[in-house]
Design an enzyme around this catalytic site. Structure first.
Site, PDB file in Angstrom:
ATOM      1  N   GLY A 187       0.821  -1.195   0.000  1.00  0.00           N
ATOM      2  CA  GLY A 187       0.000   0.000   0.000  1.00  0.00           C
ATOM      3  C   GLY A 187       0.862   1.253   0.000  1.00  0.00           C
ATOM      4  O   GLY A 187       2.057   1.211   0.315  1.00  0.00           O
TER       5      GLY A 187
ATOM      6  N   GLY B 269       0.204  -5.207   0.624  1.00  0.00           N
ATOM      7  CA  GLY B 269      -0.955  -5.150  -0.254  1.00  0.00           C
ATOM      8  C   GLY B 269      -0.750  -5.877  -1.567  1.00  0.00           C
ATOM      9  O   GLY B 269      -1.721  -6.325  -2.184  1.00  0.00           O
TER      10      GLY B 269
ATOM     11  N   GLU C  43       4.950  -5.542   7.859  1.00  0.00           N
ATOM     12  CA  GLU C  43       4.184  -4.582   8.664  1.00  0.00           C
ATOM     13  C   GLU C  43       4.770  -4.280  10.040  1.00  0.00           C
ATOM     14  O   GLU C  43       4.736  -3.128  10.484  1.00  0.00           O
ATOM     15  CB  GLU C  43       2.739  -5.081   8.811  1.00  0.00           C
ATOM     16  CG  GLU C  43       1.910  -4.972   7.547  1.00  0.00           C
ATOM     17  CD  GLU C  43       2.189  -6.085   6.533  1.00  0.00           C
ATOM     18  OE1 GLU C  43       1.656  -6.003   5.407  1.00  0.00           O
ATOM     19  OE2 GLU C  43       2.930  -7.035   6.868  1.00  0.00           O
TER      20      GLU C  43
ATOM     21  N   ASP D  25      -1.989  -7.560   7.256  1.00  0.00           N
ATOM     22  CA  ASP D  25      -3.405  -7.429   6.905  1.00  0.00           C
ATOM     23  C   ASP D  25      -3.627  -8.035   5.524  1.00  0.00           C
ATOM     24  O   ASP D  25      -2.930  -8.959   5.134  1.00  0.00           O
ATOM     25  CB  ASP D  25      -3.838  -5.958   6.977  1.00  0.00           C
ATOM     26  CG  ASP D  25      -3.139  -5.060   5.957  1.00  0.00           C
ATOM     27  OD1 ASP D  25      -2.028  -5.408   5.504  1.00  0.00           O
ATOM     28  OD2 ASP D  25      -3.704  -4.012   5.597  1.00  0.00           O
TER      29      ASP D  25
END
Length: 358
Positions: free
Chosen positions: A70, A118, A141, A149
């Site tokens: 992301g 992502g 992360e 995630d």
């Protein structure tokens, strides 16, 4: 044949029975933003009911990788301003991840080069996942004060033994052999043959193209180290994991301990709890719902802003985590990350297919 969409950030095209998605931000290693997510979702919705589309292919522009994750600089600024933009980005992104996992047609992801965060979400939930000798896959992360995630905890929790816990807490990078062994990919094709493979998809079935170009994958280095990994990471706390790593007398384990200790103590502790909960979850959708709660909570934590600042904004690589040690992370603080969001819940139900999104 539909007219090509020449949006600069993601290219959408349909021809020869193939729906093509090209992430097109090569200078940013194709980092995802909200516009890209919504365009991909719209294309998948259209193609799901189009008999002319037999399969979907996702690749990344440039030669550095499919997707670096992301757009965390945008998340950094948004978190400082209240986080509502990131929350809605994640909502649409996680719905897309679930849609990919349940897509009614072959979804082929070429995971060449860098595939992080992502990028894993738009590839590793697909039905045909290709890696090359250049693949470098990971969930980084905890190094920025965040928690895996995009369905990452679902994948990590289902890796053999405790390999997923090791990957999550250390942010270890997976080569092709590791990615296949850990359930993040399916097939190995040398990078020099990817172009031929993609060309073949326009004239033969996905199964035939895979059969023609797949070669034996490299051995998995991580699988060979399961002995000390399983012994250490089966502990019930990150503190105990680190102690076992340090006491094991294995150089790789001692290195892993140092890697864990460099990450956000809060993020590592919440990540371990997330992985244990994901292991017993009944579906990807259930895990994504919980990941959404955790991600939204991270927006209000000091460590996410600080971690991104240290790694990609100021680039001093010296984050000042708060709290600074694992022993200072309380059970109550961890529990807050899993608090239901009420009307803001993601609310996915299993299985998610086109038309079922909330």
């Amino acid at each position: 044949m539909s007219e090509p969409n020449t949006d600069p950030e993601v290219l959408i095209d349909q021809r020869d029975g193939l729906g093509r998605i090209v992430l097109n931000r090569p200078k940013a290693i194709n980092a995802l933003n909200h516009t890209m997510v919504t365009r991909i979702a719209a294309a998948l919705a259209e193609w799901a009911g189009d008999d002319a589309v037999k399969a979907v292919l996702i690749t990344g522009a440039g030669d550095r990788g499919l997707c670096a994750g992301g757009d965390i600089v945008s998340i950094y600024h948004d978190a400082k301003d209240g986080g509502t933009g990131s929350r809605e980005f994640w909502r649409d992104e996680y719905i897309l991840n679930a849609t990919i996992a349940n897509y009614p047609k072959p979804y082929v992801a070429v995971m060449d080069g860098i595939v992080m965060g992502g990028g894993v979400g738009v590839s590793a939930h697909g039905s045909v996942r290709i890696v090359t000798e250049r693949s470098m896959i990971g969930m980084p992360e905890t190094g920025i004060g965040f928690v895996p995630d995009v369905g990452g905890t679902y994948l990590l929790a289902r890796a053999p033994g405790e390999l997923g816990t090791h990957i999550a807490l250390t942010t270890a990078r997976l080569g092709a052999g590791d990615a296949i062994a850990c359930g993040f990919a399916d097939h190995f094709i040398p990078s020099e043959k990817i172009g031929q493979f993609v060309e073949a998809l326009s004239s033969v079935s996905v199964e035939a193209a895979v059969a023609e170009f797949t070669e034996p994958a490299p051995d998995s280095d991580l699988l060979a180290q399961r002995g000390w990994i399983d012994a250490a990471y089966s502990a019930d706390s990150v503190t105990e994991i680190v102690a076992r790593l340090q006491a094991g007398g294995v150089p790789e384990a001692a290195k892993a301990a140092g890697q864990v200790l460099a990450k956000s103590p809060t993020a590592c502790t919440v990540t371990l709890a997330s992985l244990r909960r994901a292991r017993v979850a009944g579906s990807l959708e259930e895990v994504l719902n919980e990941e959404f709660r955790v991600s939204v909570a991270c927006l209000g934590s000091a460590d996410l802003v600080e971690g991104i600042r240290a790694q990609v904004v100021d680039k001093d690589r010296n984050p000042r985590w708060s709290p600074a040690t694992l022993d200072d992370v309380t059970d109550a603080a961890v529990a807050q990350f899993f608090t239901p969001l009420g009307d803001l819940e993601l609310g996915l139900t299993a299985p998610t297919t086109i038309g079922d999104q909330q």
